[in-house]
Design a protein around this motif. Sequence first.
Motif, PDB file in Angstrom:
ATOM      1  N   TYR A  14      31.887  29.303  26.627  1.00  6.94           N
ATOM      2  CA  TYR A  14      31.437  28.170  26.146  1.00  6.94           C
ATOM      3  C   TYR A  14      29.855  27.810  26.255  1.00  6.94           C
ATOM      4  O   TYR A  14      29.315  26.994  27.030  1.00  6.94           O
ATOM      5  CB  TYR A  14      32.159  26.777  26.770  1.00  6.94           C
ATOM      6  CG  TYR A  14      33.877  26.893  26.608  1.00  6.94           C
ATOM      7  CD1 TYR A  14      34.295  26.731  25.338  1.00  6.94           C
ATOM      8  CD2 TYR A  14      34.593  27.307  27.443  1.00  6.94           C
ATOM      9  CE1 TYR A  14      35.709  26.726  25.077  1.00  6.94           C
ATOM     10  CE2 TYR A  14      35.793  27.582  27.294  1.00  6.94           C
ATOM     11  CZ  TYR A  14      36.302  27.255  26.233  1.00  6.94           C
ATOM     12  OH  TYR A  14      37.859  27.526  25.860  1.00  6.94           O
ATOM     13  N   PRO A  15      29.297  28.608  25.723  1.00  5.68           N
ATOM     14  CA  PRO A  15      27.730  28.845  26.164  1.00  5.68           C
ATOM     15  C   PRO A  15      27.033  27.253  25.276  1.00  5.68           C
ATOM     16  O   PRO A  15      27.510  26.852  24.254  1.00  5.68           O
ATOM     17  CB  PRO A  15      27.230  29.873  25.249  1.00  5.68           C
ATOM     18  CG  PRO A  15      28.209  30.305  24.154  1.00  5.68           C
ATOM     19  CD  PRO A  15      29.436  29.596  24.640  1.00  5.68           C
ATOM     20  N   HIS A  53      31.144  29.090  35.628  1.00  8.63           N
ATOM     21  CA  HIS A  53      31.914  29.177  34.768  1.00  8.63           C
ATOM     22  C   HIS A  53      31.904  30.431  33.925  1.00  8.63           C
ATOM     23  O   HIS A  53      33.023  30.851  33.194  1.00  8.63           O
ATOM     24  CB  HIS A  53      31.800  27.915  33.624  1.00  8.63           C
ATOM     25  CG  HIS A  53      32.127  26.625  33.925  1.00  8.63           C
ATOM     26  ND1 HIS A  53      33.325  26.230  34.549  1.00  8.63           N
ATOM     27  CD2 HIS A  53      31.162  25.569  34.489  1.00  8.63           C
ATOM     28  CE1 HIS A  53      33.185  24.953  34.961  1.00  8.63           C
ATOM     29  NE2 HIS A  53      32.062  24.684  35.226  1.00  8.63           N
ATOM     30  N   TRP A  54      30.943  31.232  34.339  1.00  9.54           N
ATOM     31  CA  TRP A  54      30.994  32.793  33.741  1.00  9.54           C
ATOM     32  C   TRP A  54      31.993  33.596  34.185  1.00  9.54           C
ATOM     33  O   TRP A  54      32.620  33.216  35.350  1.00  9.54           O
ATOM     34  CB  TRP A  54      29.421  33.331  34.145  1.00  9.54           C
ATOM     35  CG  TRP A  54      28.365  32.859  33.360  1.00  9.54           C
ATOM     36  CD1 TRP A  54      28.298  31.522  32.695  1.00  9.54           C
ATOM     37  CD2 TRP A  54      27.197  33.005  33.423  1.00  9.54           C
ATOM     38  NE1 TRP A  54      27.104  31.252  32.183  1.00  9.54           N
ATOM     39  CE2 TRP A  54      26.226  32.061  32.676  1.00  9.54           C
ATOM     40  CE3 TRP A  54      26.492  34.143  34.135  1.00  9.54           C
ATOM     41  CZ2 TRP A  54      25.038  32.470  32.586  1.00  9.54           C
ATOM     42  CZ3 TRP A  54      25.125  34.070  33.908  1.00  9.54           C
ATOM     43  CH2 TRP A  54      24.052  33.524  33.261  1.00  9.54           C
ATOM     44  N   ASP A  88      30.073  34.154  29.033  1.00 16.71           N
ATOM     45  CA  ASP A  88      30.379  32.705  28.957  1.00 16.71           C
ATOM     46  C   ASP A  88      30.967  32.253  27.619  1.00 16.71           C
ATOM     47  O   ASP A  88      30.651  32.398  26.539  1.00 16.71           O
ATOM     48  CB  ASP A  88      28.843  31.932  28.845  1.00 16.71           C
ATOM     49  CG  ASP A  88      28.722  30.589  28.963  1.00 16.71           C
ATOM     50  OD1 ASP A  88      29.628  29.887  29.014  1.00 16.71           O
ATOM     51  OD2 ASP A  88      27.516  30.146  28.982  1.00 16.71           O
ATOM     52  N   SER A 139      26.609  27.142  29.083  1.00 20.25           N
ATOM     53  CA  SER A 139      27.379  26.477  30.031  1.00 20.25           C
ATOM     54  C   SER A 139      26.504  26.300  31.115  1.00 20.25           C
ATOM     55  O   SER A 139      26.248  25.112  31.773  1.00 20.25           O
ATOM     56  CB  SER A 139      28.705  26.995  30.494  1.00 20.25           C
ATOM     57  OG  SER A 139      28.462  28.251  31.333  1.00 20.25           O
ATOM     58  N   GLN A 140      25.465  27.135  31.366  1.00 24.89           N
ATOM     59  CA  GLN A 140      24.399  27.169  32.536  1.00 24.89           C
ATOM     60  C   GLN A 140      23.445  26.098  32.234  1.00 24.89           C
ATOM     61  O   GLN A 140      23.088  25.506  33.228  1.00 24.89           O
ATOM     62  CB  GLN A 140      23.899  28.451  32.718  1.00 24.89           C
ATOM     63  CG  GLN A 140      23.101  28.622  33.763  1.00 24.89           C
ATOM     64  CD  GLN A 140      22.334  29.963  34.430  1.00 24.89           C
ATOM     65  OE1 GLN A 140      22.047  30.761  33.379  1.00 24.89           O
ATOM     66  NE2 GLN A 140      22.174  30.181  35.479  1.00 24.89           N
ATOM     67  N   ARG A 141      22.969  26.009  31.230  1.00 20.35           N
ATOM     68  CA  ARG A 141      22.097  24.748  30.635  1.00 20.35           C
ATOM     69  C   ARG A 141      22.803  23.568  30.809  1.00 20.35           C
ATOM     70  O   ARG A 141      22.128  22.482  31.470  1.00 20.35           O
ATOM     71  CB  ARG A 141      21.665  25.026  29.078  1.00 20.35           C
ATOM     72  CG  ARG A 141      20.425  24.211  28.787  1.00 20.35           C
ATOM     73  CD  ARG A 141      19.945  24.293  27.407  1.00 20.35           C
ATOM     74  NE  ARG A 141      19.307  25.547  27.528  1.00 20.35           N
ATOM     75  CZ  ARG A 141      18.934  26.101  26.157  1.00 20.35           C
ATOM     76  NH1 ARG A 141      19.143  25.668  25.240  1.00 20.35           N
ATOM     77  NH2 ARG A 141      18.353  27.140  26.411  1.00 20.35           N
ATOM     78  N   ARG A 142      24.144  23.409  30.455  1.00 19.71           N
ATOM     79  CA  ARG A 142      24.799  22.064  30.532  1.00 19.71           C
ATOM     80  C   ARG A 142      24.859  21.724  32.013  1.00 19.71           C
ATOM     81  O   ARG A 142      24.913  20.354  32.295  1.00 19.71           O
ATOM     82  CB  ARG A 142      26.077  22.113  29.735  1.00 19.71           C
ATOM     83  CG  ARG A 142      25.747  22.040  28.258  1.00 19.71           C
ATOM     84  CD  ARG A 142      27.106  21.788  27.574  1.00 19.71           C
ATOM     85  NE  ARG A 142      28.123  22.451  27.933  1.00 19.71           N
ATOM     86  CZ  ARG A 142      28.308  23.665  27.678  1.00 19.71           C
ATOM     87  NH1 ARG A 142      27.741  24.178  26.504  1.00 19.71           N
ATOM     88  NH2 ARG A 142      29.452  24.281  27.965  1.00 19.71           N
ATOM     89  N   THR A 143      25.441  22.706  32.872  1.00 18.31           N
ATOM     90  CA  THR A 143      25.862  22.274  34.021  1.00 18.31           C
ATOM     91  C   THR A 143      24.917  22.589  35.203  1.00 18.31           C
ATOM     92  O   THR A 143      24.927  22.118  36.339  1.00 18.31           O
ATOM     93  CB  THR A 143      27.212  23.370  34.490  1.00 18.31           C
ATOM     94  OG1 THR A 143      26.977  24.519  34.510  1.00 18.31           O
ATOM     95  CG2 THR A 143      28.222  22.617  33.180  1.00 18.31           C
ATOM     96  N   SER A 196      24.418  25.692  36.341  1.00 16.79           N
ATOM     97  CA  SER A 196      25.512  26.750  37.197  1.00 16.79           C
ATOM     98  C   SER A 196      25.757  27.700  36.204  1.00 16.79           C
ATOM     99  O   SER A 196      26.321  27.452  35.260  1.00 16.79           O
ATOM    100  CB  SER A 196      26.416  25.974  38.060  1.00 16.79           C
ATOM    101  OG  SER A 196      27.471  26.961  38.656  1.00 16.79           O
ATOM    102  N   SER A 197      26.254  28.920  36.807  1.00 19.66           N
ATOM    103  CA  SER A 197      26.714  30.138  35.988  1.00 19.66           C
ATOM    104  C   SER A 197      28.152  30.002  36.863  1.00 19.66           C
ATOM    105  O   SER A 197      28.940  31.176  36.496  1.00 19.66           O
ATOM    106  CB  SER A 197      25.962  31.393  36.329  1.00 19.66           C
ATOM    107  OG  SER A 197      25.975  31.640  37.624  1.00 19.66           O
TER     108      SER A 197
END
Length: 192
Positions: free
Chosen positions: A108-109, A120-121, A106, A111-115, A117-118
């Motif tokens: 830009y961590p 962007h991983w 990740d 990212s899963q919390r913000r979006t 979804s993973s």
Amino acid sequence: MNLEGKMTIDKTAIVEGTNQLEEGVLIGPYCSVKDIKIGRNTKLFRYINAYDCEIGADVKVGGFTEIQGGAKIGDRVILSSHSFICDLATIGNDVFIGHGVMTINDLYPPSQRRTGSSSHWQRTLIGNGVVIGSNSTLFPIVIGDRAVIGAGSVVRKDVPAGQVWAGNPAKYICDTKDLKYEDGTYVFPELT
């Protein structure tokens, strides 16, 4: 849990979910494993957290290491202590990973919390016969077969097969076949 043949699971280990553990597996003290596949004669020494992953045959995993869901580790890998293998990391066969190596998926961590979804991983792919020095950080990259990463490196770009990279940021040093000890002998004489 599918247990094939003789194995050793320490009484303090936590083994949950659906696991496929082949003959000769050792799950050491205070390990926590869940929903994993482990190949023949693989050793998880102590304080290892591994879940939803695949670990090949004849692998040695040092203490205080985490292997996340979706990670795949090939055969005859040495994964030294205090390392972190994240989701989407794939490690080939005959790889040596030094102590404290971190993979990152990740950029830009968190990212899963913000979006939520993973998506962007990104993947990290480590080829066969790779050597990674201790305390290296691997961004989402591809490391080609028989490459060497110097200790303490921060690798942000793909490393072609058969090359030595080191530094922060890691840069090309030489070809693996040309790597020599101080006395002038080749580190990998089979490549010369």
